[in-house]
Scaffold this motif. Structure first.
Motif, PDB file in Angstrom:
ATOM      1  N   LEU A   1     -84.303 -35.878  37.969  1.00  0.00           N
ATOM      2  CA  LEU A   1     -83.177 -35.836  36.945  1.00  0.00           C
ATOM      3  C   LEU A   1     -82.467 -37.328  36.374  1.00  0.00           C
ATOM      4  CD1 LEU A   1     -80.821 -34.128  35.939  1.00  0.00           C
ATOM      5  CD2 LEU A   1     -79.593 -34.642  38.168  1.00  0.00           C
ATOM      6  N   ARG A   2     -82.218 -37.487  35.426  1.00  0.00           N
ATOM      7  CA  ARG A   2     -81.633 -38.739  35.005  1.00  0.00           C
ATOM      8  C   ARG A   2     -80.206 -38.427  34.298  1.00  0.00           C
ATOM      9  NH1 ARG A   2     -84.832 -42.768  33.505  1.00  0.00           N
ATOM     10  NH2 ARG A   2     -83.703 -43.052  31.482  1.00  0.00           N
ATOM     11  N   PHE A   3     -79.230 -39.446  34.904  1.00  0.00           N
ATOM     12  CA  PHE A   3     -78.102 -39.334  33.969  1.00  0.00           C
ATOM     13  C   PHE A   3     -77.588 -40.876  34.125  1.00  0.00           C
ATOM     14  CE2 PHE A   3     -76.641 -38.891  38.568  1.00  0.00           C
ATOM     15  CZ  PHE A   3     -75.465 -39.732  38.307  1.00  0.00           C
ATOM     16  N   THR A   4     -76.957 -41.063  32.971  1.00  0.00           N
ATOM     17  CA  THR A   4     -76.036 -42.149  32.661  1.00  0.00           C
ATOM     18  C   THR A   4     -74.547 -42.050  32.487  1.00  0.00           C
ATOM     19  OG1 THR A   4     -76.193 -44.201  31.572  1.00  0.00           O
ATOM     20  CG2 THR A   4     -76.331 -42.263  30.170  1.00  0.00           C
ATOM     21  N   THR A   5     -73.749 -42.971  33.091  1.00  0.00           N
ATOM     22  CA  THR A   5     -72.261 -42.794  32.911  1.00  0.00           C
ATOM     23  C   THR A   5     -71.499 -44.228  32.759  1.00  0.00           C
ATOM     24  OG1 THR A   5     -70.494 -41.907  34.355  1.00  0.00           O
ATOM     25  CG2 THR A   5     -72.343 -43.269  35.613  1.00  0.00           C
ATOM     26  N   LYS A   6     -70.280 -43.905  32.343  1.00  0.00           N
ATOM     27  CA  LYS A   6     -69.493 -44.961  32.259  1.00  0.00           C
ATOM     28  C   LYS A   6     -68.174 -44.670  33.333  1.00  0.00           C
ATOM     29  CE  LYS A   6     -69.873 -45.858  27.164  1.00  0.00           C
ATOM     30  NZ  LYS A   6     -71.096 -45.124  26.967  1.00  0.00           N
ATOM     31  N   PHE A   7     -68.388 -43.926  34.112  1.00  0.00           N
ATOM     32  CA  PHE A   7     -67.598 -43.701  35.362  1.00  0.00           C
ATOM     33  C   PHE A   7     -67.922 -44.048  36.704  1.00  0.00           C
ATOM     34  CE2 PHE A   7     -66.254 -41.490  31.573  1.00  0.00           C
ATOM     35  CZ  PHE A   7     -64.810 -41.283  31.718  1.00  0.00           C
ATOM     36  N   ALA A   8     -67.144 -43.959  37.621  1.00  0.00           N
ATOM     37  CA  ALA A   8     -67.543 -44.393  39.042  1.00  0.00           C
ATOM     38  C   ALA A   8     -67.181 -43.650  40.162  1.00  0.00           C
ATOM     39  CB  ALA A   8     -66.689 -45.954  39.039  1.00  0.00           C
ATOM     40  N   ASP A   9     -66.754 -42.500  40.160  1.00  0.00           N
ATOM     41  CA  ASP A   9     -66.482 -41.650  41.390  1.00  0.00           C
ATOM     42  C   ASP A   9     -67.610 -41.138  42.040  1.00  0.00           C
ATOM     43  OD1 ASP A   9     -65.228 -40.426  43.553  1.00  0.00           O
ATOM     44  OD2 ASP A   9     -64.199 -38.950  42.127  1.00  0.00           O
ATOM     45  N   VAL A  10     -68.458 -41.844  42.510  1.00  0.00           N
ATOM     46  CA  VAL A  10     -69.916 -41.199  43.122  1.00  0.00           C
ATOM     47  C   VAL A  10     -69.601 -40.714  44.667  1.00  0.00           C
ATOM     48  CG1 VAL A  10     -71.224 -42.615  41.647  1.00  0.00           C
ATOM     49  CG2 VAL A  10     -70.549 -43.873  43.911  1.00  0.00           C
ATOM     50  N   GLY A  11     -68.502 -40.825  45.072  1.00  0.00           N
ATOM     51  CA  GLY A  11     -68.399 -40.481  46.600  1.00  0.00           C
ATOM     52  C   GLY A  11     -68.747 -38.994  46.794  1.00  0.00           C
ATOM     53  N   PRO A  12     -68.723 -38.086  46.080  1.00  0.00           N
ATOM     54  CA  PRO A  12     -69.382 -36.796  46.381  1.00  0.00           C
ATOM     55  C   PRO A  12     -70.646 -36.748  46.198  1.00  0.00           C
ATOM     56  CG  PRO A  12     -67.362 -36.592  44.930  1.00  0.00           C
ATOM     57  CD  PRO A  12     -67.869 -37.855  44.985  1.00  0.00           C
ATOM     58  N   LEU A  13     -71.328 -37.636  45.630  1.00  0.00           N
ATOM     59  CA  LEU A  13     -73.063 -37.632  45.494  1.00  0.00           C
ATOM     60  C   LEU A  13     -73.588 -38.453  46.625  1.00  0.00           C
ATOM     61  CD1 LEU A  13     -73.112 -38.505  41.560  1.00  0.00           C
ATOM     62  CD2 LEU A  13     -72.509 -36.077  42.731  1.00  0.00           C
ATOM     63  N   LEU A  14     -73.043 -39.262  47.269  1.00  0.00           N
ATOM     64  CA  LEU A  14     -73.664 -40.273  48.161  1.00  0.00           C
ATOM     65  C   LEU A  14     -74.389 -39.622  49.415  1.00  0.00           C
ATOM     66  CD1 LEU A  14     -71.001 -42.983  48.319  1.00  0.00           C
ATOM     67  CD2 LEU A  14     -72.949 -42.828  47.111  1.00  0.00           C
ATOM     68  N   ALA A  15     -73.765 -38.539  49.968  1.00  0.00           N
ATOM     69  CA  ALA A  15     -74.548 -37.917  50.926  1.00  0.00           C
ATOM     70  C   ALA A  15     -75.462 -36.907  50.627  1.00  0.00           C
ATOM     71  CB  ALA A  15     -73.446 -37.287  51.964  1.00  0.00           C
ATOM     72  N   LEU A  16     -75.545 -36.389  49.431  1.00  0.00           N
ATOM     73  CA  LEU A  16     -76.464 -35.406  49.089  1.00  0.00           C
ATOM     74  C   LEU A  16     -77.955 -35.570  49.386  1.00  0.00           C
ATOM     75  CD1 LEU A  16     -75.070 -34.560  45.431  1.00  0.00           C
ATOM     76  CD2 LEU A  16     -74.688 -33.440  47.513  1.00  0.00           C
ATOM     77  N   ASP A  17     -78.629 -34.547  49.503  1.00  0.00           N
ATOM     78  CA  ASP A  17     -80.016 -34.425  49.763  1.00  0.00           C
ATOM     79  C   ASP A  17     -81.196 -34.681  48.628  1.00  0.00           C
ATOM     80  OD1 ASP A  17     -82.477 -34.496  50.846  1.00  0.00           O
ATOM     81  OD2 ASP A  17     -82.466 -32.469  51.767  1.00  0.00           O
ATOM     82  N   HIS A  18     -80.823 -35.904  47.982  1.00  0.00           N
ATOM     83  CA  HIS A  18     -81.311 -35.926  46.723  1.00  0.00           C
ATOM     84  C   HIS A  18     -82.840 -36.179  46.572  1.00  0.00           C
ATOM     85  CE1 HIS A  18     -81.789 -40.448  47.379  1.00  0.00           C
ATOM     86  NE2 HIS A  18     -80.591 -40.518  47.818  1.00  0.00           N
TER      87      HIS A  18
END
Length: 348
Positions: A179-196
């Motif tokens: 998966l690829r995504f690009t962003t101009k935003f910064a609230d990545v907190g909920p993504l950091l602990a995901l099993d990516h």
């Protein structure tokens, strides 16, 4: 910056048939956003005489809808990725060069899709196919790539949808795909602990602060870069989307400073990609942008420009050959010196 909160959320009857649709509705209600239950799946905005007011109303509206079957027939999206996968359409930001202007039908409402399970169900048939990473010796290690940022900024609305986290988790369980995504935003907190599983690449879309006035409602560039570093530290592959590259007065100094800022954080990051996209527009997008942002200082004249015909037979205005050559030579030299481990994926 505070996360975007729409003034109202519209929900269609069909969206309520999906668990993810109901979860998004519950998020809106918890945030105290006014919810409007529609009687049909058709979204009709109140007619406005003032086009600026119509734009403002649409930009303040989120609609929870069901993605049509066409969204499950994925389209190639060169040169970024093999395939485009849409989690939403529309964006709450106010960028004066908006790539979506003229391409989205109707008012610029942000529509988010309730039927993620159907969208996920279509993806496996495309794994192993494609023409960008699937057939590239240099990029084959990425697997078949799926771009989620063509028609939205998924991080901008993640606090309202949870769709990006669900998609990252799905790709984390899926071999042979990224998966690829690009962003101009910064609230990545909920993504950091995901099993990516290393199967999602986040890219920060950046420009010098000189051009920040063209990116209303977005996170500061420094915050975007800090968020990207957090993602890298959490094991995600990361990248930069320098776009749109604007050849205005002082551009060389401005972009050299931007690349130097990036190097202070990412010079030692081994898996860092860079995508370089110059500013372009077509007659349709220019007409829309002139309506949305009258009096904008963004140069959309014919100076240092030429007309290029696309493979679809349409025309777009791009920088002329001498300007392109100078831009490219400066970027490639600066990146090679400041970020020797980075890979430039493409220039366009």
């Amino acid at each position: 910056m505070r996360p975007w909160l729409p003034r109202r959320v519209l929900v269609t009857p069909s969206a309520r048939d999906w668990a993810h649709g109901l979860q998004m509705l519950e998020r809106a209600e918890r945030l105290g956003i006014a919810v409007v239950e529609l009687k049909t799946d058709r979204i009709v905005m109140d007619r406005q005489v003032d086009e600026r007011r119509a734009y403002a109303d649409a930009k303040a509206t989120l609609a929870i809808v069901v993605a049509p079957p066409s969204k499950r027939k994925l389209e190639p999206i060169a040169p970024s990725a093999d395939w485009r996968v849409d989690l939403a359409a529309g964006c709450p930001a106010h960028c004066g060069y908006c790539y979506l202007a003229g391409s989205l039908k109707g008012p610029p409402i942000t529509r988010v899709y309730a039927n993620l399970d159907e969208i996920f169900g279509a993806i496996p048939a495309y794994i192993g196919n494609g023409t960008i990473t699937s057939r590239s010796a240099a990029r084959s290690h990425e697997g078949t790539t799926f771009e989620a940022s063509c028609y939205t900024d998924p991080l901008a609305i993640e606090h309202l949808t949870g769709s990006l986290a669900r998609t990252i988790a799905w790709f984390g369980r899926t071999e042979g795909a990224q998966l690829r995504f690009t962003t101009k935003f910064a609230d990545v907190g909920p993504l950091l602990a995901l099993d990516h599983g290393g199967h999602t690449r986040m890219r920060a879309s950046i420009n010098p602060s000189t051009y920040a006035r063209f990116e209303g409602g977005t996170a500061p560039v420094a915050a975007r870069l800090a968020a990207l570093k957090q993602m890298a530290d959490a094991g995600y592959p990361v990248g930069l989307t320098i776009a749109p590259i604007i050849a205005a007065d002082g551009w060389e100094q401005a972009y050299r400073g931007l690349i130097a800022d990036v190097a202070t954080l990412f010079a030692d990051v081994v898996d860092l990609t860079i995508e370089l996209i110059t500013h372009r527009f077509n007659p349709g997008s220019k007409a829309v942008l002139d309506t949305w942002y009258p009096g904008s200082a963004l140069d959309m004249t014919t100076t240092n420009r030429t007309i290029k015909r696309t493979k679809f037979g349409t025309e777009k205005t791009v920088y002329d050959a001498p300007t392109m050559k100078r831009l490219r030579s400066v970027f490639e030299a600066e990146i090679a010196a400041a970020l020797p481990l980075a890979r430039i994926l493409y220039w366009t």
